[in-house]
Write a protein that holds these residues in place. Structure first.
Motif, mmCIF file in Angstrom:
data_model
loop_
_atom_site.group_PDB
_atom_site.id
_atom_site.type_symbol
_atom_site.label_atom_id
_atom_site.label_comp_id
_atom_site.label_asym_id
_atom_site.label_seq_id
_atom_site.Cartn_x
_atom_site.Cartn_y
_atom_site.Cartn_z
ATOM 1 N N ALA A 87 0.826 -1.208 0.000
ATOM 2 C CA ALA A 87 0.000 0.000 0.000
ATOM 3 C C ALA A 87 0.861 1.260 0.000
ATOM 4 O O ALA A 87 0.542 2.245 -0.682
ATOM 5 N N ARG A 88 1.958 1.214 0.747
ATOM 6 C CA ARG A 88 2.850 2.373 0.802
ATOM 7 C C ARG A 88 3.545 2.589 -0.539
ATOM 8 O O ARG A 88 3.663 3.731 -1.020
ATOM 9 N N ALA A 89 4.002 1.493 -1.163
ATOM 10 C CA ALA A 89 4.642 1.604 -2.473
ATOM 11 C C ALA A 89 3.645 2.110 -3.516
ATOM 12 O O ALA A 89 3.985 2.933 -4.380
ATOM 13 N N ARG A 188 -5.334 12.769 -8.365
ATOM 14 C CA ARG A 188 -5.374 13.212 -6.967
ATOM 15 C C ARG A 188 -6.359 12.356 -6.166
ATOM 16 O O ARG A 188 -6.110 12.017 -5.002
ATOM 17 N N THR A 189 -7.468 12.002 -6.792
ATOM 18 C CA THR A 189 -8.428 11.132 -6.114
ATOM 19 C C THR A 189 -7.800 9.766 -5.835
ATOM 20 O O THR A 189 -7.959 9.202 -4.742
ATOM 21 N N ALA A 190 -7.073 9.231 -6.836
ATOM 22 C CA ALA A 190 -6.399 7.942 -6.640
ATOM 23 C C ALA A 190 -5.347 8.039 -5.541
ATOM 24 O O ALA A 190 -5.179 7.111 -4.740
ATOM 25 N N GLN A 191 -4.668 9.182 -5.479
ATOM 26 C CA GLN A 191 -3.681 9.381 -4.430
ATOM 27 C C GLN A 191 -4.348 9.408 -3.057
ATOM 28 O O GLN A 191 -3.849 8.814 -2.094
ATOM 29 N N GLN A 192 -5.477 10.090 -2.964
ATOM 30 C CA GLN A 192 -6.194 10.145 -1.689
ATOM 31 C C GLN A 192 -6.678 8.762 -1.263
ATOM 32 O O GLN A 192 -6.597 8.397 -0.090
ATOM 33 N N ASP A 193 -7.177 7.978 -2.231
ATOM 34 C CA ASP A 193 -7.609 6.609 -1.924
ATOM 35 C C ASP A 193 -6.431 5.773 -1.435
ATOM 36 O O ASP A 193 -6.554 4.995 -0.481
ATOM 37 N N ALA A 194 -5.291 5.936 -2.121
ATOM 38 C CA ALA A 194 -4.096 5.182 -1.729
ATOM 39 C C ALA A 194 -3.620 5.591 -0.339
ATOM 40 O O ALA A 194 -3.140 4.755 0.439
ATOM 41 N N THR A 195 -3.773 6.865 -0.022
ATOM 42 C CA THR A 195 -3.392 7.339 1.314
ATOM 43 C C THR A 195 -4.258 6.682 2.379
ATOM 44 O O THR A 195 -3.763 6.225 3.424
ATOM 45 N N THR A 196 -5.560 6.617 2.108
ATOM 46 C CA THR A 196 -6.486 5.978 3.056
ATOM 47 C C THR A 196 -6.160 4.502 3.231
ATOM 48 O O THR A 196 -6.130 3.978 4.352
ATOM 49 N N GLN A 197 -5.899 3.816 2.112
ATOM 50 C CA GLN A 197 -5.575 2.390 2.169
ATOM 51 C C GLN A 197 -4.268 2.151 2.924
ATOM 52 O O GLN A 197 -4.156 1.192 3.697
ATOM 53 N N ALA A 198 -3.274 2.997 2.689
ATOM 54 C CA ALA A 198 -1.995 2.834 3.375
ATOM 55 C C ALA A 198 -2.152 3.034 4.881
ATOM 56 O O ALA A 198 -1.557 2.307 5.680
ATOM 57 N N ALA A 199 -2.956 4.017 5.265
ATOM 58 C CA ALA A 199 -3.176 4.266 6.692
ATOM 59 C C ALA A 199 -3.875 3.077 7.344
ATOM 60 O O ALA A 199 -3.512 2.654 8.452
#
Length: 409
Positions: A87-89, A188-199
């Motif tokens: 998720a972080r990668a 940006r939306t994909a980045q926000q989703d990825a941020t949520t998943q990583a957290a």
């Protein structure tokens, strides 16, 4: 007097010739203690031995269960840590994509503004050059509504020569600016989703790490107590019993390695026969710098495992392989799954030092990969194994080994 003496002498001689047991049967003879265990003694001893054997077996079973529980906790953490690493990668990729998309959108917007300005100049020139006092561009110039002019392709017939190109370029610049702006917003939306998943993945991994740490401590404490009980029951020292348990564990691991090797070889043969095997990208000759990567990995021996760590003082599995190959100038993502999917594949029989081997909960599904190690010699790897252990060398053969490794390049 002489007759009584003679009779007594004969009786003594007769008694001396009798077995001891027979003497006890003579009238007036004293009862002697038995010189062998009675049946009751034998039965009691057998019952005690059976009870002790049952206790030993129970304690041994508890030790095995302890190890199984520890293995399960470590695997759970390994999976959770890999979920977080992936998720972080992925977040890093999405962030880079979002930044690139925004930069493209900014460039497109600037180009469109330049096109608008050029179109405004053309409109002004056309307005000033009209002899009858009216043209389509006159309306544009007086109203200042360049948007209507850009969208009005019909006005092209009123422009001569290169002036038509200006309007086309402005229209194209507008379309590009709009599309790149939409791409940037999606990125940006994909980045926000990825941020949520990583957290979320990080929180899950932390819970798994806390649980594994607790299990490691409890297992060690309980194991020490069980070994002490075994030593008492079997009348051995704790040190001797520890050595015995280490030997039993080594035998268990050897048996598991043999089974894993057979399973991996069977899986490799099956993969080679499958229709999709030909589509797998195979590695060429060993990568230059593999020796440097191996040396770097071995230099980290003894450093503790820590999930999500990539050095210099601690490592998780993919952090170690990433760190080692970075020393050889090869960039790998901090994710065992991505290290598998992004690299050329190698059959287990063709592994060379520096190649990577992978472990999954389902060997037919690479998306379940949760561990990676680096080959340093035939059948041997260096790895950052799990919580409570340090970077070490070990056999590549264990449960979950995938039939293909990778060769970073």
């Amino acid at each position: 007097m002489g007759e009584r003496t003679t009779r007594r002498t004969l009786l003594l001689a007769f008694a001396a010739a009798l077995p001891v047991a027979a003497i006890g049967g003579l009238p007036g003879a004293a009862a002697a203690d038995p010189v062998y265990p009675s049946q009751g003694d034998v039965d009691a001893a057998r019952a005690a031995a059976d009870a002790q054997a049952a206790q030993v077996a129970s304690l041994q079973a508890q030790l095995t269960a302890q190890q199984d529980a520890l293995d399960a906790a470590q695997t759970t953490l390994s999976v959770a840590a890999e979920d977080y690493d992936e998720a972080r990668a992925l977040l890093q990729q999405r962030t880079a994509e979002a930044n690139a998309a925004q930069a493209a959108a900014d460039r497109a917007a600037a180009a469109y503004e330049q096109a608008r300005a050029a179109l405004g100049r053309v409109a002004s020139e056309q307005y000033r050059g009209v002899s009858d006092g009216w043209s389509p561009l006159a309306t544009v110039a007086t109203s200042g509504d360049i948007e209507d002019y850009v969208n009005g392709r019909a006005t092209l017939e009123h422009l001569a020569g290169g002036r038509a190109d200006v309007q086309r370029e402005a229209a194209d610049a507008k379309a590009l600016a709009q599309s790149t702006a939409a791409q940037a917003a999606a990125a940006r939306t994909a980045q926000q989703d990825a941020t949520t998943q990583a957290a979320a993945a990080r929180a899950t991994a932390q819970r798994a790490a806390d649980a594994a740490t607790t299990v490691v401590a409890a297992t060690q404490q309980r194991t020490d107590a069980l070994i002490a009980q075994l030593a008492t029951l079997q009348q051995t020292s704790v040190q001797l019993e520890q050595q015995r348990q280490a030997g039993l564990e080594a035998e268990r691991q050897a048996a598991a390695a043999a089974a894993a090797q057979a399973a991996a070889q069977a899986a490799a043969r099956s993969a080679a026969r499958s229709s999709g095997a030909a589509s797998v990208r195979r590695a060429a000759a060993p990568t230059a710098g593999a020796g440097t990567a191996v040396d770097q990995a071995l230099a980290e021996l003894g450093k503790p495992y820590l999930w999500a760590a990539d050095g210099p003082d601690s490592f998780d599995c993919s952090g170690l392989t990433m760190h080692a190959w970075a020393a050889a100038g090869v960039s790998l993502p901090h994710s065992s799954r991505m290290q598998y999917s992004g690299q050329a594949k190698v059959d287990l029989a063709d592994l060379r030092p520096g190649d990577l081997v992978f472990y999954a909960t389902d060997t037919s599904d690479p998306s379940t990969i949760h561990h990676v190690g680096m080959v340093i010699a035939p059948g041997t790897m260096v790895e950052a194994p799990h919580t409570g252990a340090n970077v070490r060398t070990s056999s590549i053969y264990r449960s979950g080994l995938l039939p293909l490794g990778t060769r970073p390049s």
